[in-house]
Scaffold this motif. Structure first.
Motif, PDB file in Angstrom:
ATOM      1  N   GLU A 337       0.824  -1.207   0.000  1.00 58.48           N
ATOM      2  CA  GLU A 337       0.000   0.000   0.000  1.00 58.48           C
ATOM      3  C   GLU A 337       0.857   1.254   0.000  1.00 58.48           C
ATOM      4  N   SER A 341       1.208   4.199  -3.009  1.00 60.32           N
ATOM      5  CA  SER A 341       1.021   5.640  -2.798  1.00 60.32           C
ATOM      6  C   SER A 341       2.242   6.424  -3.245  1.00 60.32           C
ATOM      7  N   SER A 344       2.376   6.872  -7.097  1.00 64.72           N
ATOM      8  CA  SER A 344       1.444   7.859  -7.635  1.00 64.72           C
ATOM      9  C   SER A 344       1.761   9.279  -7.189  1.00 64.72           C
ATOM     10  N   ASP A 345       2.813   9.453  -6.396  1.00 63.77           N
ATOM     11  CA  ASP A 345       3.208  10.762  -5.876  1.00 63.77           C
ATOM     12  C   ASP A 345       4.248  11.372  -6.805  1.00 63.77           C
TER      13      ASP A 345
END
Length: 402
Positions: A337, A341, A344-345
């Protein structure tokens, strides 16, 4: 001050920019023999009924004994205290491919793992950095006419070497008469994180060293090959192949990449993915100005630095620079997870290396972490922290900003 230890462990981290030092005097056996510790500007003296041992600091490093503060005992570590310190910065030693003026002679490309010659006597007239991955969008924003470079990959000519974040692009068109690395077909999703190097699926190939079968890079076109910096050593042809332990070389190259990228792009979080597109490690750069010294006391003199035992010679007394990072492993679906994240940052930068090298680096970080005092092994949500040592081949490292 006094401490108790049967065999005291000394850990010293000096922060050059902050002019501070953290000193930890470990006590592996609680209730050991009494010991007096004396801090001088250039050394640490450990006195016990069995004798006196003195640890000399590296040249250019000085402590301020009168500034000792924050003395406390931490279970599992020992005594912690902080001092003011002064440490000279290393000169900005730059690798040959960061200065085009130094790349006018003939160079030889070696496989770092075994020393096999990959490219012999290549004269490089131009060594150029590739643009960032968003260069196409910037051209569209700044130009009043259509982008002339749209959908046109950047390929080097015969005497060119293009450098990316962690790879070289070279032209092998005129090297057909000499032995070349093996090219093995392989299916992957994407050749590189850089937009201008993407290829169609199922069109990628690995470049393998003929002698040791290590993956050196990937073919980009019929003439252009991408070599990973962690797998290749490039030397002037008049020099011999430098024998450097694998762990030292990997650490130095990764440290250089992190420091230069953080300085140029103000990014401090990185994902390390294999050429198969899988994320192996999450890295968070904390600082690049640390000098680390660690030692165990013996009855007569300090002979061993556990953190650096595979890097040191018996008579070594030099300083050891370190890039300090937080990291999380992502193998076997761990931290999936968090990895998602980060991917996608837009503030997180992706570095692509051979999958085997990503696993090597993970082992290096784990070993480094295991040798740190327990209180320094975790920070916030990251369960692990490590030091990437850079001194053994710091000629490849430029000092960068935090």
């Amino acid at each position: 001050m006094a401490a108790a230890a049967a065999e005291a462990r000394v850990f010293l981290e000096v922060r050059r920019r902050l002019h501070s030092a953290l000193l930890i005097l470990g006590d592996p056996n609680e209730g050991g023999l009494p010991m007096d510790v004396c801090v001088t500007p250039t050394s640490l003296q450990l006195k016990s009924p069995g004798g006196c041992t003195e640890l000399w600091l590296p040249a250019g490093v000085r402590l301020v004994p009168s500034s000792c503060r924050g003395l406390q005992h931490v279970a599992g570590d020992g005594l912690h205290l902080r001092l003011q310190a002064r440490a000279e910065f290393c000169p900005n030693l730059i690798s040959v491919f960061n200065q085009s003026s130094q790349a006018q002679g003939c160079c030889t490309f070696y496989c770092q793992s075994c020393g096999e010659i990959i490219i012999r006597n290549r004269k490089l007239l131009r060594v150029l950095s590739l643009p960032h991955e968003n260069w196409g969008a910037l051209v569209d924003e700044w130009c009043c006419h259509p982008n002339p470079f749209a959908n046109k990959p950047l390929h080097p000519q015969e005497n060119d070497c293009f450098t990316g974040d962690c790879f070289f692009l070279v032209n092998l068109r005129h090297d057909l008469q000499q032995p070349r690395p093996e090219v093995a077909p392989v299916e992957t999703r994407c050749l590189s994180s850089e937009n201008h190097l993407k290829m169609k699926p199922k069109a990628n190939t690995k470049v393998i060293c003929k002698r040791c079968k290590v993956m050196l890079g990937e073919t980009v076109s019929s003439e252009t090959t991408k070599f990973y910096m962690t797998e290749i050593i490039i030397q002037p042809s008049e020099r011999n192949f430098p024998i450097i332990p694998r762990s030292q070389f990997v650490q130095s190259v990764i440290a250089q990449c992190l420091v230069e990228l953080s300085s140029a792009r103000s990014t401090f979080r990185f994902t390390l993915q294999g050429q198969d597109g899988k994320v192996y490690i999450l890295l968070w750069l904390l600082n690049s100005d640390s000098l680390v010294i660690e030692a165990l006391e013996s009855s007569t003199s300090i002979k061993k630095f556990p953190l650096l035992e595979d890097l040191l010679k018996a008579d070594s007394s030099s300083s050891w620079n370190a890039v300090k990072v937080l990291y999380q492993p992502c193998i076997k679906s761990r931290n999936a997870e968090l990895a998602s994240s980060w991917e996608s940052d837009i503030s997180v930068h992706c570095l692509t290396l051979p999958s085997a090298t990503c696993l090597e680096l993970l082992l290096i970080l784990s070993r480094s972490n295991a040798t740190l005092p327990p209180s320094l092994r975790c920070m916030n949500s990251f369960q692990l922290t490590g030091n990437i040592l850079t001194r053994p081949i710091c000629e490849r490292l430029q000092e960068g900003r935090n």
